[in-house]
Design an enzyme around this catalytic site. Structure first.
Site, PDB file in Angstrom:
ATOM      1  N   GLU A 125       0.525  -0.817  -0.347  1.00 48.91           N
ATOM      2  CA  GLU A 125      -0.012   0.167  -0.251  1.00 48.91           C
ATOM      3  C   GLU A 125       1.297   1.083   0.302  1.00 48.91           C
ATOM      4  O   GLU A 125       1.851   1.234   0.709  1.00 48.91           O
ATOM      5  CB  GLU A 125      -0.934  -0.002   1.165  1.00 48.91           C
ATOM      6  CG  GLU A 125      -1.621   1.102   1.136  1.00 48.91           C
ATOM      7  CD  GLU A 125      -2.965   1.159   2.609  1.00 48.91           C
ATOM      8  OE1 GLU A 125      -3.527   0.206   2.647  1.00 48.91           O
ATOM      9  OE2 GLU A 125      -2.931   1.467   2.999  1.00 48.91           O
ATOM     10  N   ASP A 142       0.555   5.532   0.832  1.00 51.80           N
ATOM     11  CA  ASP A 142      -0.853   6.366   1.057  1.00 51.80           C
ATOM     12  C   ASP A 142      -0.583   7.570   1.174  1.00 51.80           C
ATOM     13  O   ASP A 142       0.683   7.805   1.062  1.00 51.80           O
ATOM     14  CB  ASP A 142      -0.603   6.386   2.647  1.00 51.80           C
ATOM     15  CG  ASP A 142      -1.136   4.572   2.949  1.00 51.80           C
ATOM     16  OD1 ASP A 142      -2.117   4.036   2.157  1.00 51.80           O
ATOM     17  OD2 ASP A 142      -1.281   4.262   4.113  1.00 51.80           O
ATOM     18  N   GLU A 153      -2.233  10.658   2.819  1.00 54.97           N
ATOM     19  CA  GLU A 153      -3.333  11.643   3.795  1.00 54.97           C
ATOM     20  C   GLU A 153      -3.974  12.266   4.111  1.00 54.97           C
ATOM     21  O   GLU A 153      -1.981  13.078   4.559  1.00 54.97           O
ATOM     22  CB  GLU A 153      -3.628   9.902   5.004  1.00 54.97           C
ATOM     23  CG  GLU A 153      -3.883   8.918   4.292  1.00 54.97           C
ATOM     24  CD  GLU A 153      -3.884   7.941   5.846  1.00 54.97           C
ATOM     25  OE1 GLU A 153      -4.573   7.087   5.705  1.00 54.97           O
ATOM     26  OE2 GLU A 153      -2.552   8.375   6.583  1.00 54.97           O
TER      27      GLU A 153
END
Ligand SMILES: *[C@@H]1O[C@H](CO)[C@@H](O)[C@H](O)[C@H]1NC(C)=O
Ligand SMILES: *[C@@H]1O[C@H](CO)[C@@H](O)[C@H](O)[C@H]1NC(C)=O
Length: 287
Positions: free
Chosen positions: A102, A104, A106
């Site tokens: 993953e 990310d 954010e």
């Protein structure tokens, strides 16, 4: 004659592209994405996708396909005003539970006028806990800005308006996990996380400001489509995103990256002695 030649070249190019399993452009929300959470909260307004968070729900969307290596970018305009407790995310995920990969981005909201924080994280082979946080040098809710994840065999590069904010090098030779065989989908969500997002959970979401809105547009994905030919496509060193210019930072990119680290970095797991008395191997290997 000339236009015939051009057409031929174009056809050859298209054929090569199809054979290689590389994505065809352009990417559109309608063709390439689907709503994954709360249809009623995702609105398409011309070229713009509008995500809504209110007390009843957050929402999200995801790409229909997965990709192995490549570059993904989109323009985002984040929740404006008092966005404390909201999290807007743009990430890639292999959706493979225990051995998940993953990448990310954010975006952690804040009280009005205080800076947004961008948290990045990298999961490789099921292990994450590699958070870094930077604050942005502009108000990301005032206008659209470009957020990009470049993923090739050399590194994973997170950029904001082409300014590198994070580099995760391929240190497999030193035994550090690196996502290298699982295709990942492209995801976006807007949700409430006021138990941790803003000042470690001290600042709560103010529901009297709801609904909260984030906007997305100009989706661009170029990479190897998941499928029978994805491994062969990913191994092709002729893919543009594997080129020398994308394998290391240019002098100018390196300068901007140093500037971000010096002036905008607010947290780096590599330097978190209470969490990691011995820095993880990728931190020791240097950036
Ligand atoms: C919000 O603003 C405060 C005060 O400027 C800052 O300490 C914090 O890092 C900002 N971001 C978040 C997500 O809390
Ligand atoms: C929440 O928003 C309302 C309306 O703007 C305001 O009156 C109130 O002070 C805010 N609460 C907090 C904790 O900021």
């Amino acid at each position: 004659m000339e236009s015939c030649r051009k057409l031929l070249v174009l056809l050859q190019f298209l054929a090569a592209t199809l054979i290689a399993g590389v994505t065809a452009k352009p990417v559109t929300f309608f063709n390439d994405f689907r709503v994954t959470w709360a249809d009623s909260h995702v609105k398409q307004e011309g070229p713009v996708v509008h995500l809504i968070l209110d007390q009843s729900s957050g929402c999200g969307f995801a790409s229909k396909n997965k990709y192995l290596f490549g570059r993904v970018s989109m323009k985002l305009k984040l929740v404006s005003g008092d966005s404390a407790g909201t999290v807007t995310a743009f990430y890639m995920n292999s959706d493979t539970d225990a051995v998940r990969d993953e990448l990310d981005f954010e975006f952690l909201g804040n009280r009005s006028g205080q800076p947004y924080t961008v948290q990045t994280n990298v999961y490789a082979n099921g292990k994450g806990d590699r958070e870094q946080r930077v604050n942005l040098w502009f108000d990301p809710s005032a206008d659209f800005h470009v957020y990009t994840i470049l993923w090739n065999h050399c590194h994973i590069l997170f950029s904001v308006d082409e300014v590198p904010i994070r580099v995760y090098k391929n240190n497999q030779a030193r035994g550090v996990a690196f996502p290298n065989h699982q295709p990942m989908g492209v995801f976006s969500t807007l949700w409430e996380a006021d138990d941790w997002a803003t000042r470690g959970g001290l600042e709560k979401i103010n529901w009297s400001k709801a609904p909260f809105s984030a906007y997305y547009k100009d989706f661009d994905i170029e990479g190897c489509l998941a499928g029978p030919s994805s491994a062969a496509c990913a191994a092709n060193s002729g893919n543009w995103w594997e080129g020398a210019a994308y394998c290391q930072l240019s002098t100018e990119q390196a300068r901007m990256y140093r500037w971000v680290r010096l002036n905008h970095l607010i947290y780096d797991y590599c330097g978190d002695k209470s969490r990691y008395p011995v820095p993880p191997p990728e931190c020791q290997a240097g950036i």
